[in-house]
Write a protein that holds these residues in place. Structure first.
Motif, PDB file in Angstrom:
ATOM      1  N   TYR A  34     -18.351 -36.516   7.487  1.00 42.53           N
ATOM      2  CA  TYR A  34     -17.068 -36.262   6.821  1.00 42.53           C
ATOM      3  C   TYR A  34     -16.998 -34.772   6.488  1.00 42.53           C
ATOM      4  O   TYR A  34     -18.031 -34.136   6.249  1.00 42.53           O
ATOM      5  N   THR A  35     -15.792 -34.223   6.444  1.00 43.34           N
ATOM      6  CA  THR A  35     -15.644 -32.817   6.037  1.00 43.34           C
ATOM      7  C   THR A  35     -14.557 -32.744   4.959  1.00 43.34           C
ATOM      8  O   THR A  35     -13.477 -33.325   5.115  1.00 43.34           O
ATOM      9  N   SER A  94     -13.939 -25.642   4.646  1.00 40.38           N
ATOM     10  CA  SER A  94     -12.825 -25.783   5.583  1.00 40.38           C
ATOM     11  C   SER A  94     -12.786 -24.668   6.620  1.00 40.38           C
ATOM     12  O   SER A  94     -11.786 -24.473   7.301  1.00 40.38           O
ATOM     13  N   GLY A 108     -11.996 -29.809   5.165  1.00 41.15           N
ATOM     14  CA  GLY A 108     -11.932 -29.713   6.616  1.00 41.15           C
ATOM     15  C   GLY A 108     -10.714 -28.936   7.096  1.00 41.15           C
ATOM     16  O   GLY A 108      -9.998 -28.310   6.300  1.00 41.15           O
ATOM     17  N   ASN A 109     -10.487 -28.971   8.410  1.00 39.77           N
ATOM     18  CA  ASN A 109      -9.352 -28.238   9.003  1.00 39.77           C
ATOM     19  C   ASN A 109      -8.851 -29.022  10.218  1.00 39.77           C
ATOM     20  O   ASN A 109      -9.284 -30.170  10.426  1.00 39.77           O
ATOM     21  N   THR A 148     -11.829 -30.381  12.478  1.00 42.79           N
ATOM     22  CA  THR A 148     -12.895 -31.269  12.004  1.00 42.79           C
ATOM     23  C   THR A 148     -12.400 -32.715  11.974  1.00 42.79           C
ATOM     24  O   THR A 148     -11.198 -32.969  11.816  1.00 42.79           O
ATOM     25  N   LYS A 149     -13.365 -33.622  12.105  1.00 47.83           N
ATOM     26  CA  LYS A 149     -12.995 -35.053  12.104  1.00 47.83           C
ATOM     27  C   LYS A 149     -13.267 -35.631  10.720  1.00 47.83           C
ATOM     28  O   LYS A 149     -14.011 -35.063   9.943  1.00 47.83           O
ATOM     29  N   ASN A 150     -12.730 -36.787  10.439  1.00 47.71           N
ATOM     30  CA  ASN A 150     -12.986 -37.512   9.189  1.00 47.71           C
ATOM     31  C   ASN A 150     -12.787 -36.625   7.959  1.00 47.71           C
ATOM     32  O   ASN A 150     -13.694 -36.488   7.125  1.00 47.71           O
ATOM     33  N   ASN A 151     -11.645 -35.956   7.903  1.00 47.71           N
ATOM     34  CA  ASN A 151     -11.380 -35.070   6.765  1.00 47.71           C
ATOM     35  C   ASN A 151     -11.138 -35.856   5.483  1.00 47.71           C
ATOM     36  O   ASN A 151     -10.496 -36.907   5.497  1.00 47.71           O
ATOM     37  N   SER A 175     -20.544 -29.268  10.996  1.00 44.77           N
ATOM     38  CA  SER A 175     -20.171 -30.671  11.227  1.00 44.77           C
ATOM     39  C   SER A 175     -20.443 -31.067  12.675  1.00 44.77           C
ATOM     40  O   SER A 175     -20.959 -32.147  12.961  1.00 44.77           O
ATOM     41  N   GLU A 204     -18.012 -24.430   8.617  1.00 41.84           N
ATOM     42  CA  GLU A 204     -18.123 -25.863   8.348  1.00 41.84           C
ATOM     43  C   GLU A 204     -17.815 -26.688   9.598  1.00 41.84           C
ATOM     44  O   GLU A 204     -18.420 -27.737   9.802  1.00 41.84           O
ATOM     45  N   HIS A 205     -16.893 -26.197  10.435  1.00 36.00           N
ATOM     46  CA  HIS A 205     -16.645 -26.926  11.683  1.00 36.00           C
ATOM     47  C   HIS A 205     -17.917 -26.903  12.535  1.00 36.00           C
ATOM     48  O   HIS A 205     -18.324 -27.919  13.111  1.00 36.00           O
TER      49      HIS A 205
END
Ligand code: AMP
Ligand code: GLY
Length: 420
Positions: free
Chosen positions: A30-31, A9, A34-35, A38-41, A17, A13-14
């Motif tokens: 997908y993440t 997150s 995520g945060n 990010t998309k598709n958390n 991704s 990771e951003h």
């Protein structure tokens, strides 16, 4: 086309991704969790190995593990048992980061350059040792402590207080059941990161982190307040030395000990009198180093992750990098790495120019708005044709991002400038 699941997150990771979503072979990234950027958390914790493996299986994902905690918990071993493709080191290989004592003993028995050290679990004996030596030391908790379990000491009194903090007060919990007391080496630090498939290791572009909270490297250590790439501190000669004497030696020694190291191997290096010493290993990309390094990649990162997993890195073309500098300035919540407030609305994202990318870390999205949600909040990262211009680009971008508790260092990249 495949789907990719990036676990983590943070800003790292951003950035991963973002880069992986540019691959022509990747359908959806997908993440988890995520945060705000990010998309598709996927709302699963990074250590929820059952939930994550079920998600990867259902969605036919190639998985990329960002942070150390799931690696230390054995996520790669679990995914392998389930025949799921996953990028990162096994639990055994992750010991290089999850136990500093394991790593120090590994370096000692394989002649990998590092500071001399002793190990203690008894505070009394540790104190006596500190009083018996005539050089400054660094006191380190054995286990994972989010980059904060290391206390650099200027005197015996500071060392004794550090021993108490870790072994008696247990500030880092069980991660501090044992400590390392090692010689303090005063030199220049750089991050050296390579991508390995267990046999070969391809070096990433060089970088330098800024670990302390305040300008001029004052104040306590943090997870990292900014980084730039490449760094002139790692000359061609020095890079060769680190590649051969640290990275390749480590990968080969691990293999000899029956452990195949696949994934990112990160050596935190202290350079003194032209010689590299390993301060620590990480078994993952650095954060924030990942952000400027990723901005400079001229290759399909997904292909290299697959080659690391499949053991085919030796047949891949050499890595190519943008001939530009990238500088990442971390915008943090005031008070970090101590206590800080969150939930402040952040504005200004629309006015960021093309040479800059704002990677999110401790943020969350609500009703289309972005709010602070952690210590390190954003990693503003800019390219420039020189280090100087990348620095001015990034600092004009940081001015445009606004919230009430914003803090950043003002000297990211400055150390590199004196080399030109
Ligand atoms: P580590 O997590 O072990 O890399 O330590 C965090 C930070 O503490 C490093 O980035 C260095 O700034 C500092 N440090 C660690 N070990 C030493 C050492 N032996 N001498 C001087 N500084 C150190
Ligand atoms: N930037 C240091 C780390 O990722 O551990």
């Amino acid at each position: 086309m495949v789907n990719v699941l990036v676990i983590g997150s943070g800003g790292r990771e951003h950035a991963l991704s973002w880069k992986l979503s540019q691959s022509s072979k990747v359908e959806t990234v997908y993440t988890a969790p995520g945060n705000g950027g990010t998309k598709n958390n996927v709302l699963l914790d990074v250590t929820d190995l059952d939930g994550l493996s079920e998600f990867a299986q259902k969605n036919n994902c190639f998985t990329v593990v960002g942070p150390e905690d799931p690696l230390a918990a054995g996520i790669v071993d679990k995914f392998n048992e389930l025949n799921l493709k996953v990028f990162g080191p096994s639990q055994a290989a992750a010991q290089l980061e999850s136990s500093k004592i394991w790593a120090k003993n590994f370096m000692k028995r394989n002649n990998i350059p590092t500071a001399r050290f002793e190990i203690f679990d008894d505070p009394q004996k540790a104190e006596e040792y500190v009083k018996s030596i005539d050089y400054n030391v660094v006191v380190k908790a054995d286990g994972l402590a989010a980059g904060k379990g290391v206390i650099v000491c200027n005197s015996d009194d500071e060392a004794i207080s550090a021993i108490h903090t870790i072994l008696v007060k247990k500030t880092f919990g069980d991660a501090g059941n044992k400590i390392i007391i090692e010689e303090r080496i005063d030199g220049i630090e750089a991050s050296y990161i390579a991508l390995s498939d267990g046999d070969v290791a391809l070096p990433m572009a060089s970088s330098q982190d800024h670990k302390r909270i305040f300008d001029d490297d004052e104040g306590p250590n943090t997870g990292g307040m900014g980084a730039y790439s490449p760094t002139p501190i790692v000359t061609t000669d020095l890079a060769k030395k680190i590649q051969e004497e640290v990275i390749e030696k480590t990968i080969h020694a691990m293999k000899n000990e029956g452990i195949s190291f696949k994934g990112f191997l990160y050596a935190g290096i202290m350079i003194k009198d032209g010689k590299p010493y390993v301060l620590e290993y990480n078994v993952r990309m650095g954060d924030p180093e990942c952000q400027p390094i990723t901005m400079r990649m001229n290759f399909d990162l997904y292909d290299y992750f697959v080659a690391s997993v499949d053991g085919t890195l030796s047949s891949m073309p050499s890595l190519s990098w943008k001939d530009q500098f990238a500088v990442c300035v971390v915008l943090a919540s005031n008070g970090y790495p101590g206590t800080y407030s969150t939930n402040d609305e952040i504005n200004g994202f629309d006015s960021i120019s093309n040479n800059t990318h704002v990677f999110h870390a401790g943020t969350k999205k609500h009703d289309g708005k972005i709010f602070s949600n952690g210590g390190r909040v954003l990693g503003v990262t800019s390219l420039g044709d020189s280090l100087d211009s990348a620095i001015s680009n990034v600092y004009s971008a940081t001015e445009k991002i606004i919230w009430s508790n914003k803090y950043c260092r003002k000297d990211i990249g400055k150390k590199g400038l004196s080399y030109f």
